[in-house]
Scaffold this motif. Structure first.
Motif, PDB file in Angstrom:
ATOM      1  N   GLY A 250       0.839  -1.190  -0.036  1.00 32.11           N
ATOM      2  CA  GLY A 250       0.281   0.218  -0.089  1.00 32.11           C
ATOM      3  C   GLY A 250       0.827   1.176  -0.046  1.00 32.11           C
ATOM      4  O   GLY A 250       0.266   2.219  -0.405  1.00 32.11           O
ATOM      5  N   ALA A 251       2.128   1.197   0.452  1.00 34.44           N
ATOM      6  CA  ALA A 251       2.857   2.315   0.400  1.00 34.44           C
ATOM      7  C   ALA A 251       3.525   2.743  -0.915  1.00 34.44           C
ATOM      8  O   ALA A 251       4.127   3.931  -1.047  1.00 34.44           O
TER       9      ALA A 251
ATOM     10  N   ALA B 104       5.383  -4.514   9.321  1.00 33.33           N
ATOM     11  CA  ALA B 104       4.950  -3.945   7.805  1.00 33.33           C
ATOM     12  C   ALA B 104       4.998  -2.356   7.727  1.00 33.33           C
ATOM     13  O   ALA B 104       5.148  -1.916   6.690  1.00 33.33           O
ATOM     14  N   GLY B 105       4.624  -1.924   8.796  1.00 34.91           N
ATOM     15  CA  GLY B 105       4.488  -0.195   8.748  1.00 34.91           C
ATOM     16  C   GLY B 105       5.901   0.438   8.550  1.00 34.91           C
ATOM     17  O   GLY B 105       5.991   1.245   7.865  1.00 34.91           O
ATOM     18  N   ALA B 106       6.844  -0.152   9.418  1.00 33.21           N
ATOM     19  CA  ALA B 106       8.293   0.289   9.261  1.00 33.21           C
ATOM     20  C   ALA B 106       8.687  -0.041   7.676  1.00 33.21           C
ATOM     21  O   ALA B 106       9.464   0.854   7.330  1.00 33.21           O
ATOM     22  N   ALA B 107       8.489  -1.161   7.207  1.00 33.67           N
ATOM     23  CA  ALA B 107       9.090  -1.701   5.990  1.00 33.67           C
ATOM     24  C   ALA B 107       8.369  -0.556   4.988  1.00 33.67           C
ATOM     25  O   ALA B 107       8.905  -0.370   3.972  1.00 33.67           O
TER      26      ALA B 107
ATOM     27  N   ASP C 208      -1.494   5.267   3.248  1.00 28.52           N
ATOM     28  CA  ASP C 208      -1.435   5.416   4.886  1.00 28.52           C
ATOM     29  C   ASP C 208      -1.144   4.057   5.492  1.00 28.52           C
ATOM     30  O   ASP C 208      -1.634   3.938   6.726  1.00 28.52           O
ATOM     31  N   VAL C 209      -0.203   3.341   5.039  1.00 30.76           N
ATOM     32  CA  VAL C 209       0.253   2.025   5.884  1.00 30.76           C
ATOM     33  C   VAL C 209       1.139   2.553   6.917  1.00 30.76           C
ATOM     34  O   VAL C 209       0.805   2.036   8.233  1.00 30.76           O
TER      35      VAL C 209
ATOM     36  N   VAL D   6       1.699   3.031  13.342  1.00 32.22           N
ATOM     37  CA  VAL D   6       1.248   3.922  14.409  1.00 32.22           C
ATOM     38  C   VAL D   6       0.100   3.179  15.210  1.00 32.22           C
ATOM     39  O   VAL D   6       0.385   3.066  16.359  1.00 32.22           O
ATOM     40  N   GLY D   7      -0.536   2.706  14.509  1.00 33.90           N
ATOM     41  CA  GLY D   7      -1.750   1.918  15.364  1.00 33.90           C
ATOM     42  C   GLY D   7      -1.063   0.678  16.044  1.00 33.90           C
ATOM     43  O   GLY D   7      -1.379   0.292  17.155  1.00 33.90           O
ATOM     44  N   GLY D   8      -0.127  -0.137  15.169  1.00 34.32           N
ATOM     45  CA  GLY D   8       0.711  -1.293  15.947  1.00 34.32           C
ATOM     46  C   GLY D   8       1.324  -0.853  17.300  1.00 34.32           C
ATOM     47  O   GLY D   8       1.558  -1.555  18.298  1.00 34.32           O
TER      48      GLY D   8
END
Length: 423
Positions: free
Chosen positions: A119-120, A190-193, A331-332, A338-340
């Motif tokens: 998604g990013a 996944a968010g950091a990636a 917005d991944v 952020v959510g994690g």
């Protein structure tokens, strides 16, 4: 593991698999119509590739015997614990258990974690380069990080789980990370990636000159609804049994996203003067992400509070990309990273029996912070290196002409809507 429990885990695995096609709908609706198929194919490609890698060596890496104390968490031959490969070992574990059911269930986590990253880089990534990256990222980032959290060991007393951030940190700070269903291994990872890969590929053409609007809000809502449905299996199946804890998990997986939807809409209304359907869908996902690590460790009222915080904070966090200048297309980072982090750190305060408000101690909060930072830093650093490697070797980004025309027609000869759509 008796037949009823085995059936429960297998049903939860099927529900968790649904999350990846659901993510494809969610992501596909958020982009331009001319790139919807291309983006959805990134999820379907990840599904196929990671499933094969998981069967060949991923399960063995994640569940290697040395993970409880080892930082890297892999052993055996080239990182594979060969004792975990035999069919007999998978079909029957201690006490007539069924490790193969757990292996199938864990595979769904690996698939969706890889798909989330896509998604990013929406609207600008080449499919072939993505597939190479996805294979490398699953092998060098997701599988090792999952071993830190999800290691399953079969012994005389049945199944036990947890890698170095669960057990190893206990000797260091007096507590191990609480992460029931993947706030660290899936969402922070996944968010950091996603942040690293967005930096590698750069901004989409036209970003900053005007809003890039979703082409199908019904797709977005459908994807969010199917994600929520599949997430019940994702979270409850992590209990490994249809018991009272699984019931608590289901209730919390209902409570937090519902509260997050409401708080996201409130923030939108205050900030923008109106609430949106995309905001509602995003609020649901932010609540699901936040409750993932916490779903078995909170009472439902604390889950509602977590959802309210996650929805509001993630609604604000999605604007970080404008402030910091990176193009996280869907917005991944704002939702999953952020959510994690919110869900993982929240347990340091409110986890039943172990959080600060119950125990008066900060050891659990310290463990949660160390685990979250370790996953974030490792994932970001290795992803950044892998992204640059793939980009240098084969080119990660499509040409400007293809990007402007849309990524569906040139690579696939198909379109999501309009006269170019094919049957």
């Amino acid at each position: 593991m008796d037949q009823g429990t085995t059936a429960f885990v297998l049903i939860c695995a099927a529900l968790a698999l649904l999350m990846t096609p659901a993510l494809a709908f969610f992501y596909g609706g958020l982009v331009r119509a001319s790139s919807a198929i291309s983006l959805m194919m990134l999820s379907f490609g990840a599904l196929a590739l990671v499933a094969v890698l998981w069967i060949v060596f991923g399960y063995a890496v994640v569940n290697s015997s040395g993970n409880a104390s080892g930082f890297v968490g892999i052993d055996g031959v080239f990182g594979i614990d060969t004792g975990l490969i035999g069919l007999g070992a998978l079909l029957q574990g201690a006490d007539d258990s069924a490790p193969l059911a757990q292996a199938a269930f864990q595979c769904m986590f690996a698939i969706v974690a890889v798909a989330l990253v896509s998604g990013a880089i929406a609207d600008r990534a080449r499919f072939g380069a993505w597939m190479v990256f996805a294979g490398l990222w699953a092998s060098l980032v997701y599988f090792p990080v999952a071993s830190w959290v999800f290691t399953v060991r079969w012994g005389a007393d049945g199944m036990a789980g947890g890698g170095w951030i669960v057990y190893g940190l206990r000797d260091l700070v007096g507590a191990g990370v609480l992460d029931f269903a993947g706030g660290t291994a899936v969402h922070i990872n996944a968010g950091a990636a996603a942040l690293a890969l967005a930096l590698v590929l750069g901004k989409r053409t036209g970003v900053g000159s005007g809003p890039l609007k979703p082409h199908s809000i019904p797709f977005v809502l459908l994807g969010a609804a199917l994600l929520w449905f599949g997430w019940f299996g994702f979270n409850a199946g992590s209990e490994g049994a249809a018991d009272g804890f699984a019931a608590l998990v289901v209730m919390n997986t209902l409570a937090a996203p519902a509260a997050a939807l409401l708080s996201w809409l409130v923030v939108e209304t205050i900030r923008d003067g109106k609430a949106t359907a995309v905001g509602a869908a995003s609020g649901v996902v932010s609540g699901l992400v936040a409750i993932t690590p916490a779903c078995a460790y909170l009472t439902p009222l604390w889950a509602v509070l977590l959802g309210l915080l996650a929805g509001a904070l993630c609604a604000l966090a999605v604007n970080l990309k404008y402030v910091l200048g990176f193009d996280d297309s869907l917005d991944v980072v704002g939702i999953h990273l952020v959510g994690g982090l919110i869900g993982t750190l929240y347990l340091g305060f409110f986890a039943n029996g172990d959080g600060f408000i119950y125990s008066g101690r900060v050891d659990q909060l310290l463990a949660q912070a160390i685990g979250a930072v370790a996953v974030l830093v490792y994932s970001f650093a290795v992803t950044l290196a892998l992204g640059y490697l793939v980009d240098k070797l084969m080119g990660f980004r499509v040409t400007t002409a293809i990007e402007q025309a849309g990524l569906d027609i040139a690579p696939y000869g198909q379109a999501a809507v309009g006269p170019d759509a094919t049957r």
